[in-house]
Design a protein around this motif. Structure first.
Motif, PDB file in Angstrom:
ATOM      1  N   TYR A  68     -10.290  10.984  -4.672  1.00  0.00           N
ATOM      2  CA  TYR A  68     -11.018  10.107  -3.731  1.00  0.00           C
ATOM      3  C   TYR A  68     -11.672  10.935  -2.620  1.00  0.00           C
TER       4      TYR A  68
ATOM      5  N   ASP B 288      -1.172  -6.481  -6.835  1.00  0.00           N
ATOM      6  CA  ASP B 288      -1.959  -6.882  -5.667  1.00  0.00           C
ATOM      7  C   ASP B 288      -1.142  -7.900  -4.861  1.00  0.00           C
ATOM      8  N   TYR B 289      -0.962  -7.631  -3.598  1.00  0.00           N
ATOM      9  CA  TYR B 289      -0.166  -8.502  -2.725  1.00  0.00           C
ATOM     10  C   TYR B 289      -0.603  -9.960  -2.830  1.00  0.00           C
TER      11      TYR B 289
ATOM     12  N   TYR C 233       0.117   6.174   4.933  1.00  0.00           N
ATOM     13  CA  TYR C 233       0.712   5.327   5.977  1.00  0.00           C
ATOM     14  C   TYR C 233       1.936   4.588   5.427  1.00  0.00           C
ATOM     15  N   GLY C 234       1.732   3.842   4.341  1.00  0.00           N
ATOM     16  CA  GLY C 234       2.828   3.060   3.765  1.00  0.00           C
ATOM     17  C   GLY C 234       3.981   3.955   3.318  1.00  0.00           C
TER      18      GLY C 234
ATOM     19  N   GLY D 279      -2.446   1.646   9.386  1.00  0.00           N
ATOM     20  CA  GLY D 279      -3.213   2.447   8.424  1.00  0.00           C
ATOM     21  C   GLY D 279      -4.698   2.188   8.592  1.00  0.00           C
TER      22      GLY D 279
ATOM     23  N   TYR E 217     -15.506   4.297   4.384  1.00  0.00           N
ATOM     24  CA  TYR E 217     -15.717   4.558   5.812  1.00  0.00           C
ATOM     25  C   TYR E 217     -16.043   3.265   6.545  1.00  0.00           C
TER      26      TYR E 217
ATOM     27  N   TYR F 136     -11.442   5.128  11.074  1.00  0.00           N
ATOM     28  CA  TYR F 136     -11.257   6.355  10.311  1.00  0.00           C
ATOM     29  C   TYR F 136     -10.110   7.143  10.911  1.00  0.00           C
TER      30      TYR F 136
ATOM     31  N   ILE G 179       4.552  -1.925  -2.798  1.00  0.00           N
ATOM     32  CA  ILE G 179       3.649  -2.383  -3.864  1.00  0.00           C
ATOM     33  C   ILE G 179       2.281  -1.750  -3.686  1.00  0.00           C
ATOM     34  N   GLU G 180       1.606  -1.548  -4.790  1.00  0.00           N
ATOM     35  CA  GLU G 180       0.329  -0.829  -4.783  1.00  0.00           C
ATOM     36  C   GLU G 180      -0.594  -1.480  -5.802  1.00  0.00           C
TER      37      GLU G 180
ATOM     38  N   SER H   6      -0.806  -2.433   4.816  1.00  0.00           N
ATOM     39  CA  SER H   6      -1.788  -1.364   5.074  1.00  0.00           C
ATOM     40  C   SER H   6      -3.071  -1.569   4.272  1.00  0.00           C
ATOM     41  N   GLY H   7      -3.351  -2.816   3.897  1.00  0.00           N
ATOM     42  CA  GLY H   7      -4.608  -3.123   3.208  1.00  0.00           C
ATOM     43  C   GLY H   7      -5.675  -3.572   4.205  1.00  0.00           C
TER      44      GLY H   7
ATOM     45  N   GLY I 194       0.830  -1.205   0.000  1.00  0.00           N
ATOM     46  CA  GLY I 194       0.000   0.000   0.000  1.00  0.00           C
ATOM     47  C   GLY I 194       0.863   1.253   0.000  1.00  0.00           C
ATOM     48  N   SER I 195       0.612   2.136  -0.998  1.00  0.00           N
ATOM     49  CA  SER I 195       1.418   3.365  -1.119  1.00  0.00           C
ATOM     50  C   SER I 195       0.634   4.584  -0.661  1.00  0.00           C
TER      51      SER I 195
ATOM     52  N   HIS J 288      -9.828  16.557   0.444  1.00  0.00           N
ATOM     53  CA  HIS J 288      -8.845  16.363   1.508  1.00  0.00           C
ATOM     54  C   HIS J 288      -8.267  17.698   1.974  1.00  0.00           C
TER      55      HIS J 288
END
Ligand code: FDA
Length: 364
Positions: free
Chosen positions: A53, A212-213, A12-13, A339, A311, A346, A30-31, A230-231, A8-9, A56
């Motif tokens: 998304y 995808d991991y 957090y990652g 994350g 959410y 949240y 990886i993302e 972080s997924g 996850g980029s 922000h």
């Protein structure tokens, strides 16, 4: 062999990756999406930074976190002051003296307080049993009917009388003529968008997008000593206890050939009959002088496979399920979970950075 594989980029990652590289560790990020940045990703459309998304706004009271994020971008002095459109009339948010004046014509804080007291009293001594009663208890019927009811019902996809009272613990009410949504000391938007922050954090680090991991797990685990995941936590464990629930969003973005469409970055539509909850006009976050503008209508949606999990629905059932997954995660060797998706909660951006910096202290 990498010291760390980061799944996850998002913020957090990427914060973890940046700090670990500073410590001299080798890192692969990886993302699964085609781009880095997770949900803070911004994209240039028509020379305007579009928040792909959802809107922000960076805000924090923590000077250290503010200084930390300012290493990666220059921030403007954006102040979030959304307005609500209810049946064609505009009201200021958060609820403040401007709103009370628009609703009732009152001028002084004393008059406004008296009006709210009078409206709250319709419930008598009754303990609120649903969201409608809870909102009336907090701010009275007028504000509830015009500014809370329709918006909340669209957000949750059901009538306010069927929603639990705890969803609204408090509704911020301010007895000053101040439309600044956040009370934090520091607030702003990075000039030129958020993506540059992630690009700078990941500079010089190996990054693989469209990865995808779970599709490459054997290979990826073999080339890394430690994993930072972080997924979604339930996906990591193949949903063995069941699926955690989310609310999702659908965004409709269009380019409009006008330099200024609604005069504000965020306009909430608080009546039930309008299907979207708000319209974002991106150029007001990071002003640019262009003949066009880009707007996004935001539609709340029930989450299902294939939609973005935005959410977490932190009710008792889901929180109990999450605790089961968290117990399992403690048994995983050489794997850290962090994350918003791995912790099923949240987080604002400043909280995510703080949480990554805290977690990093435990990482070898
Ligand atoms: P994030 O979701 O950003 O990153 C996780 C990444 O992991 C994603 O890119 C995902 O694709 C990837 N991933 C997941 N599983 C994977 C797998 N199996 N393999 C590879 N990659 C995988 N905050 C704030 O401070 N002010 C604001 O105004 C807002 N506004 C806002 C609006 C909306 C609509 C939302 C939903 C959220 C906000 N936020 C916010 C919160 C902000 O978005 C949040 O704090 C951060 O994006 C969280 O960063 P993470 O890295 O935890 O998750």
């Amino acid at each position: 062999m990498y010291d760390y594989l980061i799944v996850g980029s998002g913020l957090y990652g990427s914060t973890c990756a940046y700090e670990l590289k500073k410590r001299g560790k080798s890192v692969l990020v990886i993302e699964q999406r085609k781009h880095i940045g997770g949900n803070i990703y911004t994209e240039n459309i028509s020379d305007i930074q579009v928040h792909k998304y959802g809107a922000h706004i960076f805000h924090t009271n923590n000077k250290e976190i503010w200084d930390y994020v300012n290493q990666f971008a220059e921030f403007n002095r954006y102040t979030n002051s959304p307005v609500a459109n209810f049946k064609g009339k505009i009201y200021n948010l958060p609820f403040n003296m401007n709103t009370f004046n628009q609703l009732w014509g009152v001028i002084t804080p004393e008059q406004a307080q008296a009006k709210i007291d009078e409206q709250q009293s319709e419930l008598g001594q009754k303990t609120p049993t649903n969201l409608e009663e809870q909102a009336i208890r907090l701010v009275g019927r007028d504000i509830y009917e015009k500014l809370v009811k329709g918006y909340t019902e669209k957000q949750w996809g059901r009538p306010a009388t069927e929603l639990p009272a705890f969803i609204i613990k408090r509704l911020p009410v301010r007895f000053t003529y101040d439309n600044n949504y956040f009370n934090d000391k520091f607030q702003g938007i990075p000039i030129g968008g958020y993506t540059q922050i992630i690009e700078k954090m990941l500079a010089g680090i190996d990054v693989r997008c469209n990865t995808d991991y779970f599709q490459h797990r054997d290979e990826l685990d073999q080339i890394s000593k430690t994993v930072i995941y972080s997924g979604q936590i339930d996906r990591y464990f193949n949903y063995c206890y069941g699926k955690l629930e989310y609310r999702s969003l659908r965004f409709e973005t269009e380019i409009i050939s006008k330099p200024n469409v609604q005069g504000n970055a965020v306009v909430n539509y608080t009546e039930r009959e309008v299907p979207y909850t708000r319209i974002i006009e991106h150029k007001h976050f990071d002003p640019v002088d262009t003949p066009n503008s880009v707007i996004t209508k935001e539609y709340p949606a029930e989450w299902e496979d294939g939609l973005e999990p935005y959410y977490p629905v932190n009710n008792e059932k889901n929180d109990a399920l999450y605790r089961q997954y968290r117990e399992l995660s403690k048994l995983e060797n050489n794997t850290f979970f962090g994350g918003r998706l791995a912790e099923y909660r949240y987080y604002d951006m400043h909280q995510i950075i703080a949480s990554a910096l805290k977690d990093l202290k435990k990482m070898p």
